[in-house]
Design an enzyme around this catalytic site. Structure first.
Site, PDB file in Angstrom:
ATOM      1  N   ASN A   9      -6.022   6.590   2.616  1.00  0.00           N
ATOM      2  CA  ASN A   9      -5.814   7.292   3.884  1.00  0.00           C
ATOM      3  C   ASN A   9      -5.375   8.706   3.522  1.00  0.00           C
ATOM      4  OD1 ASN A   9      -5.008   8.251   6.354  1.00  0.00           O
ATOM      5  ND2 ASN A   9      -3.283   6.838   6.603  1.00  0.00           N
ATOM      6  N   LYS A  11      -5.028  11.211   5.330  1.00  0.00           N
ATOM      7  CA  LYS A  11      -4.249  11.876   6.390  1.00  0.00           C
ATOM      8  C   LYS A  11      -4.758  13.312   6.578  1.00  0.00           C
ATOM      9  CE  LYS A  11      -0.532   8.716   5.413  1.00  0.00           C
ATOM     10  NZ  LYS A  11       0.902   8.417   5.393  1.00  0.00           N
ATOM     11  N   HIS A  95      -2.136   3.411  13.186  1.00  0.00           N
ATOM     12  CA  HIS A  95      -1.264   3.852  12.087  1.00  0.00           C
ATOM     13  C   HIS A  95       0.086   4.267  12.685  1.00  0.00           C
ATOM     14  CE1 HIS A  95       0.425   6.162   8.814  1.00  0.00           C
ATOM     15  NE2 HIS A  95      -0.375   5.484   8.023  1.00  0.00           N
ATOM     16  N   GLU A  97       1.897   6.685  12.152  1.00  0.00           N
ATOM     17  CA  GLU A  97       1.994   8.106  12.496  1.00  0.00           C
ATOM     18  C   GLU A  97       1.367   8.387  13.859  1.00  0.00           C
ATOM     19  OE1 GLU A  97       0.450   9.581   8.772  1.00  0.00           O
ATOM     20  OE2 GLU A  97       2.244   8.804   7.808  1.00  0.00           O
ATOM     21  N   GLU A 167       2.224  -2.269   7.164  1.00  0.00           N
ATOM     22  CA  GLU A 167       2.855  -1.073   6.614  1.00  0.00           C
ATOM     23  C   GLU A 167       4.260  -0.928   7.206  1.00  0.00           C
ATOM     24  OE1 GLU A 167      -0.235   1.978   5.202  1.00  0.00           O
ATOM     25  OE2 GLU A 167      -0.054   2.240   7.353  1.00  0.00           O
ATOM     26  N   GLY A 173       5.290   6.984   2.876  1.00  0.00           N
ATOM     27  CA  GLY A 173       5.545   8.357   2.460  1.00  0.00           C
ATOM     28  C   GLY A 173       6.964   8.608   1.991  1.00  0.00           C
ATOM     29  N   SER A 212       3.920   3.579   0.246  1.00  0.00           N
ATOM     30  CA  SER A 212       4.306   4.000  -1.107  1.00  0.00           C
ATOM     31  C   SER A 212       3.731   3.103  -2.204  1.00  0.00           C
ATOM     32  CB  SER A 212       5.822   4.129  -1.232  1.00  0.00           C
ATOM     33  OG  SER A 212       6.307   5.106  -0.315  1.00  0.00           O
TER      34      SER A 212
HETATM   35  P1  PGA Z   1       1.882   6.312   1.602  1.00  0.00           P
HETATM   36  O1  PGA Z   1       1.120   6.134   3.017  1.00  0.00           O
HETATM   37  O2  PGA Z   1       1.060   5.538   0.590  1.00  0.00           O
HETATM   38  O3  PGA Z   1       1.887   7.771   1.354  1.00  0.00           O
HETATM   39  O4  PGA Z   1       3.245   5.726   1.782  1.00  0.00           O
HETATM   40  C1  PGA Z   1       0.542   4.918   3.375  1.00  0.00           C
HETATM   41  C2  PGA Z   1      -0.058   5.042   4.746  1.00  0.00           C
HETATM   42  O5  PGA Z   1       0.501   5.756   5.578  1.00  0.00           O
HETATM   43  O6  PGA Z   1      -1.110   4.444   5.044  1.00  0.00           O
END
Ligand code: PGA
Length: 250
Positions: A9, A11, A95, A97, A167, A173, A212
């Protein structure tokens, strides 16, 4: 036997130049990934470019979101059919976010899930609890509620043609990964929750872990019985790291 699926992803990261470089790096190494399905979820504006770049390789394309509507007066939205036009096969929906950063409700996410399927895309349905929800001990209720929004609206069978990504929001993140045991516990819960309605659908459902995951911790997470792949943010922006994770997936 569930085929592992590792999706990057990206982003809102990258430039046309860096995207080209990243895809070149992935194409160079993807041949060594044996078992896992490899997907990259590029920013919409780059999907067309990435679609041509990955042609003929094992890399599949995904979007990071999709409109709940099929077409019409929805300024700024992108429909499943439009994504399909550019060879997109997967669409991330829900997601964190977008749920927490853009106020998307469980119902809207479920509609996006359905819109993706109606357009021939495979939704990657993201679920997961906030830190305070984990601390309150309601992780399972939150995940069940997010799953039920889809199951109650479109039936458990709708999960057949989908992927779920667990997640934990506190792990996204932040560099704080769920331990393999913590992740496995929730994955097993989600599968059992689906199994209450349909054991066959539950057994076939691929559940990715996200939050992460990186080249160093992927193997341990992916070795868990109910973890069928990963949804990777930060570490998917580096070809070598992402390929290491894909190889750890099989
Ligand atoms: P990250 O993000 O691996 O940077 O923690 C995962 C995600 O948001 O899908």
């Amino acid at each position: 036997m569930r085929q592992p699926i590792v999706a990057g992803n990206w982003k809102m990261n990258g430039t046309l130049e860096s995207v080209r470089e990243l895809v070149a790096g992935l194409k160079a190494g993807v041949g060594e990934v044996n078992a896992a399905e490899v997907v990259v979820c590029a920013p919409s504006i780059y999907l067309s470019e990435v679609s041509s770049l990955v042609e003929g390789s094992a890399i599949k394309l995904g979007s990071q979101d999709v409109s709940n509507a099929a077409s019409g007066a929805y300024t700024g939205e992108i429909s499943g059919a439009m994504l399909n036009d550019f060879g997109t096969q997967y669409a991330i929906v829900g997601h964190s976010e977008r749920r927490h950063g853009r106020g998307e409700s469980d119902e809207l996410v479920a509609e996006k899930f359905k819109a993706a399927q109606d357009a021939g895309l495979i939704p990657i349905l993201c679920i997961g609890e906030l830190l305070e929800e984990r601390e309150e001990g309601v992780t399972e209720q939150v995940c069940a509620r997010q799953m039920d929004a889809v199951i109650n609206a479109y039936g458990v069978e709708s999960l057949k043609n989908s992927v779920v990504a667990y997640e934990p929001v506190w792990a996204i993140g932040t560099g704080k990964t769920a331990s393999p045991e913590q992740a496995q516990e929730v994955h097993a819960f989600v599968r059992a929750h689906v199994a209450k309605q349909d054991a066959g659908v539950a057994a076939g459902l691929r559940i990715q872990y996200g939050g992460s995951m990186n080249a160093g911790n992927a193997a341990e997470l992916l070795a868990q019985e109910d973890i069928d792949g990963g949804l990777i943010g930060g570490a998917s922006l580096k070809a070598d790291d992402f390929l290491t994770i894909c190889r750890a997936g099989g």
